[in-house]
Write a protein that holds these residues in place. Sequence first.
Motif, mmCIF file in Angstrom:
data_model
loop_
_atom_site.group_PDB
_atom_site.id
_atom_site.type_symbol
_atom_site.label_atom_id
_atom_site.label_comp_id
_atom_site.label_asym_id
_atom_site.label_seq_id
_atom_site.Cartn_x
_atom_site.Cartn_y
_atom_site.Cartn_z
ATOM 1 N N THR A 254 1.051 -10.544 5.241
ATOM 2 C CA THR A 254 0.549 -9.188 5.043
ATOM 3 C C THR A 254 -0.895 -9.241 4.577
ATOM 4 O OG1 THR A 254 2.773 -8.526 4.343
ATOM 5 C CG2 THR A 254 0.952 -7.004 3.857
ATOM 6 N N ALA A 255 -1.800 -8.636 5.318
ATOM 7 C CA ALA A 255 -3.218 -8.586 4.951
ATOM 8 C C ALA A 255 -3.569 -7.179 4.488
ATOM 9 C CB ALA A 255 -4.093 -8.983 6.136
ATOM 10 N N VAL A 256 -4.300 -7.094 3.370
ATOM 11 C CA VAL A 256 -4.637 -5.798 2.765
ATOM 12 C C VAL A 256 -6.135 -5.549 2.941
ATOM 13 C CG1 VAL A 256 -4.507 -4.375 0.692
ATOM 14 C CG2 VAL A 256 -2.794 -6.180 1.076
ATOM 15 N N ARG A 257 -6.468 -4.536 3.698
ATOM 16 C CA ARG A 257 -7.875 -4.266 4.020
ATOM 17 C C ARG A 257 -8.711 -3.965 2.776
ATOM 18 N NH1 ARG A 257 -5.218 -0.877 7.822
ATOM 19 N NH2 ARG A 257 -5.213 -1.699 9.952
ATOM 20 N N THR A 258 -8.146 -3.267 1.799
ATOM 21 C CA THR A 258 -8.929 -2.830 0.642
ATOM 22 C C THR A 258 -9.281 -3.959 -0.311
ATOM 23 O OG1 THR A 258 -6.842 -2.232 -0.415
ATOM 24 C CG2 THR A 258 -8.077 -0.462 0.689
ATOM 25 N N THR A 259 -8.539 -5.062 -0.242
ATOM 26 C CA THR A 259 -8.814 -6.189 -1.139
ATOM 27 C C THR A 259 -9.342 -7.415 -0.412
ATOM 28 O OG1 THR A 259 -6.552 -7.056 -0.945
ATOM 29 C CG2 THR A 259 -6.980 -5.437 -2.700
ATOM 30 N N GLY A 260 -9.152 -7.469 0.917
ATOM 31 C CA GLY A 260 -9.554 -8.654 1.667
ATOM 32 C C GLY A 260 -8.652 -9.843 1.428
ATOM 33 N N ILE A 261 -7.420 -9.588 0.955
ATOM 34 C CA ILE A 261 -6.471 -10.647 0.601
ATOM 35 C C ILE A 261 -5.264 -10.572 1.530
ATOM 36 C CG2 ILE A 261 -4.963 -11.523 -1.239
ATOM 37 C CD1 ILE A 261 -7.920 -11.866 -1.847
ATOM 38 N N THR B 281 0.600 -15.765 11.666
ATOM 39 C CA THR B 281 0.263 -17.043 11.039
ATOM 40 C C THR B 281 -0.802 -16.820 9.975
ATOM 41 O OG1 THR B 281 -1.504 -17.514 12.618
ATOM 42 C CG2 THR B 281 0.696 -18.321 13.186
ATOM 43 N N ALA B 282 -0.875 -17.768 9.029
ATOM 44 C CA ALA B 282 -1.952 -17.733 8.038
ATOM 45 C C ALA B 282 -3.305 -17.866 8.730
ATOM 46 C CB ALA B 282 -1.754 -18.844 7.015
ATOM 47 N N ALA B 283 -3.360 -18.665 9.784
ATOM 48 C CA ALA B 283 -4.619 -18.850 10.504
ATOM 49 C C ALA B 283 -5.119 -17.542 11.099
ATOM 50 C CB ALA B 283 -4.444 -19.899 11.605
ATOM 51 N N SER B 284 -4.202 -16.696 11.545
ATOM 52 C CA SER B 284 -4.602 -15.394 12.084
ATOM 53 C C SER B 284 -5.240 -14.548 10.988
ATOM 54 C CB SER B 284 -3.379 -14.680 12.665
ATOM 55 O OG SER B 284 -3.696 -13.357 13.053
ATOM 56 N N CYS C 192 5.357 -11.005 -2.248
ATOM 57 C CA CYS C 192 4.355 -11.014 -3.318
ATOM 58 C C CYS C 192 4.718 -9.980 -4.389
ATOM 59 C CB CYS C 192 2.975 -10.713 -2.757
ATOM 60 S SG CYS C 192 1.654 -10.785 -4.012
ATOM 61 N N PRO C 193 4.673 -10.373 -5.678
ATOM 62 C CA PRO C 193 5.061 -9.436 -6.744
ATOM 63 C C PRO C 193 4.022 -8.357 -7.046
ATOM 64 C CG PRO C 193 4.343 -11.527 -7.677
ATOM 65 C CD PRO C 193 4.400 -11.724 -6.188
ATOM 66 N N ALA C 194 2.855 -8.435 -6.426
ATOM 67 C CA ALA C 194 1.827 -7.411 -6.668
ATOM 68 C C ALA C 194 2.299 -6.049 -6.153
ATOM 69 C CB ALA C 194 0.525 -7.814 -5.970
ATOM 70 N N ARG C 195 1.635 -5.002 -6.597
ATOM 71 C CA ARG C 195 2.000 -3.647 -6.173
ATOM 72 C C ARG C 195 1.940 -3.533 -4.655
ATOM 73 N NH1 ARG C 195 -1.757 1.225 -8.058
ATOM 74 N NH2 ARG C 195 -3.067 0.293 -6.422
ATOM 75 N N THR C 196 2.939 -2.910 -4.079
ATOM 76 C CA THR C 196 2.996 -2.766 -2.627
ATOM 77 C C THR C 196 1.846 -1.897 -2.135
ATOM 78 O OG1 THR C 196 5.404 -2.944 -2.667
ATOM 79 C CG2 THR C 196 4.416 -2.025 -0.676
ATOM 80 N N PRO C 197 1.035 -2.404 -1.223
ATOM 81 C CA PRO C 197 -0.101 -1.613 -0.724
ATOM 82 C C PRO C 197 0.377 -0.468 0.167
ATOM 83 C CG PRO C 197 0.097 -3.644 0.516
ATOM 84 C CD PRO C 197 1.097 -3.738 -0.593
ATOM 85 N N ALA C 198 -0.463 0.523 0.325
ATOM 86 C CA ALA C 198 -0.136 1.632 1.225
ATOM 87 C C ALA C 198 -0.074 1.131 2.665
ATOM 88 C CB ALA C 198 -1.197 2.729 1.092
ATOM 89 N N ALA C 199 0.819 1.718 3.420
ATOM 90 C CA ALA C 199 1.022 1.270 4.802
ATOM 91 C C ALA C 199 -0.263 1.366 5.621
ATOM 92 C CB ALA C 199 2.128 2.100 5.454
ATOM 93 N N ALA C 200 -1.102 2.344 5.320
ATOM 94 C CA ALA C 200 -2.324 2.521 6.095
ATOM 95 C C ALA C 200 -3.344 1.422 5.833
ATOM 96 C CB ALA C 200 -2.949 3.879 5.765
ATOM 97 N N ASN C 201 -3.146 0.654 4.758
ATOM 98 C CA ASN C 201 -4.130 -0.364 4.373
ATOM 99 C C ASN C 201 -3.745 -1.778 4.772
ATOM 100 O OD1 ASN C 201 -5.746 1.582 3.166
ATOM 101 N ND2 ASN C 201 -4.729 1.387 1.177
ATOM 102 N N VAL C 202 -2.624 -1.951 5.473
ATOM 103 C CA VAL C 202 -2.160 -3.302 5.752
ATOM 104 C C VAL C 202 -2.106 -3.587 7.251
ATOM 105 C CG1 VAL C 202 -0.797 -3.407 3.631
ATOM 106 C CG2 VAL C 202 0.287 -2.661 5.754
ATOM 107 N N THR C 203 -2.301 -4.862 7.567
ATOM 108 C CA THR C 203 -2.032 -5.373 8.910
ATOM 109 C C THR C 203 -1.141 -6.597 8.739
ATOM 110 O OG1 THR C 203 -4.040 -6.739 8.845
ATOM 111 C CG2 THR C 203 -4.209 -4.563 9.876
#
Length: 492
Positions: A29-36, A57-60, A42-53
């Motif tokens: 899961t990649a989060v556009r707002t954090t670049g992570i 693979t990790a390479a992607s 992941c135990p971090a707060r679930t990002p909004a659906a609009a912010n994720v791709t």
Amino acid sequence: MTPTGHLDTEACYRAVQSRDRRFDGVFYTAVRTTGIYCRPSCPARTPAAANVTFHATAASAHSAGFRACKRCLPDATPGSPEWDVAADVAGRAMRLIADGLVDREGVDGLARRVGYTPRHLGRLLTQELGAAPLALARARRAQSARVLIETTDLPLTDVAFASGFASVRQFNETLREIYAASPTELRGRRGGSPTRGAVTMRLPVRTPFTGRALFDFLALRAVPGVEVVVGDVYARTLRLPHGPGIVRLRLPDSDAVGETAVAEATFELADLRDLSAASERTRRLLDADCDPVAVAAALGSDDVLGRVVSSAPGLRVPGHVDGEEVAVRAVLGQQVSVAGARTVAGRFVQQWGEAVETDVPGLTHLFPSSATLAEQDPEALPMPRARGRALVGMCAALAAGDVVLDRGADREDVRASLLALPGIGPWTADYIALRALGHPDVFLPTDIGIRDALIALGQDPGRAADLGERWRPWRSYAQVHLWNTLTRIKEN
């Protein structure tokens, strides 16, 4: 999840919302707002659906400009079970990349092995996996480097070359880009442990994991000189691209569902560049990337196998560290007991194996190479003449490259090539596919162990082949579950 390389966005997001660990390594899961990018659990707060791709693979995710999460360490998961069993080009290529083939032979070498031009292979992998071969290999090197940095006291220069980097500069730049930290900063986060001439790694495996049953299988078949079992440790010699090595393994038992356990592996290598290949081949031995939850879901409701599967959750198909060795041992095991095959294999090792120095009592040789055995007189081998001719003929084909038994080969092509060799029948070809190629859907209906197991379960062994059809696409796991029902694993 949908087929290879095509992720269902809604299904992925549901997995992220539930923090379902079963999907760790299946997608990222990649989060556009954090670049992570993160693992699904992941135990971090679930990002909004609009912010994720989502990335296969990790390479992607790296190629799209995202850095690995420092909290959930998304690259520290078992590999995708889909790549582990997939018979398509992407799956075959991923297994070869994991073995370090791109580091040794480049993209041209990878393309030759899977039968495509480099350009076409690059297009295919980018379409299916979101990254080209070099990016996939780079991600693998970065993951290997991070594990070594954080779990050993190897000098960072040694870590760079052990993980497959061509230079220290490339090593430093890659880790800064992917982890936003220098190698020195990564090491400062966790204390390493002294290596004393060896490298100990924690190999992730999906749970549940029945390590004891796998240990018993390997112990029963341990070939003197090549393999030893002392207490709860299984050890063996390794034939690696740059020289010999050994591995010592402790296998966990874990009944947890959908989590990650670790097997402790200690490697001693003639050349540290072989560490990635050694660890990947050891993970193949463990069938570490198997999805035991999916296997149990498919086989657990069967009226013959249901109770068998529930009594041994997480049972694995024993893989191997060397496909050619499996092939030789399969021929030696034709129509003889496990003990008999082990005895003959021990004689082969003493006569034709390459002597190596180790600090493990009993580990004295590498298993004989196919090239060495291809030069022997079949009439002089300690076995029936027809079997001797079959063995030498098969070894000649292996040595010439006419049959390739790494996990990048097309399984059906390998089977056809083996069956074309004199003296190699379906049992031998399928046993090789089961252990050397990691084929998830192989069944040996004429195997004496299978017949005995079915009789003990009140089934007609004459119906073995028909029963096997009910267990697709996981017949290899059904095979091992049936072997495991015997009071001890019999000849197979």
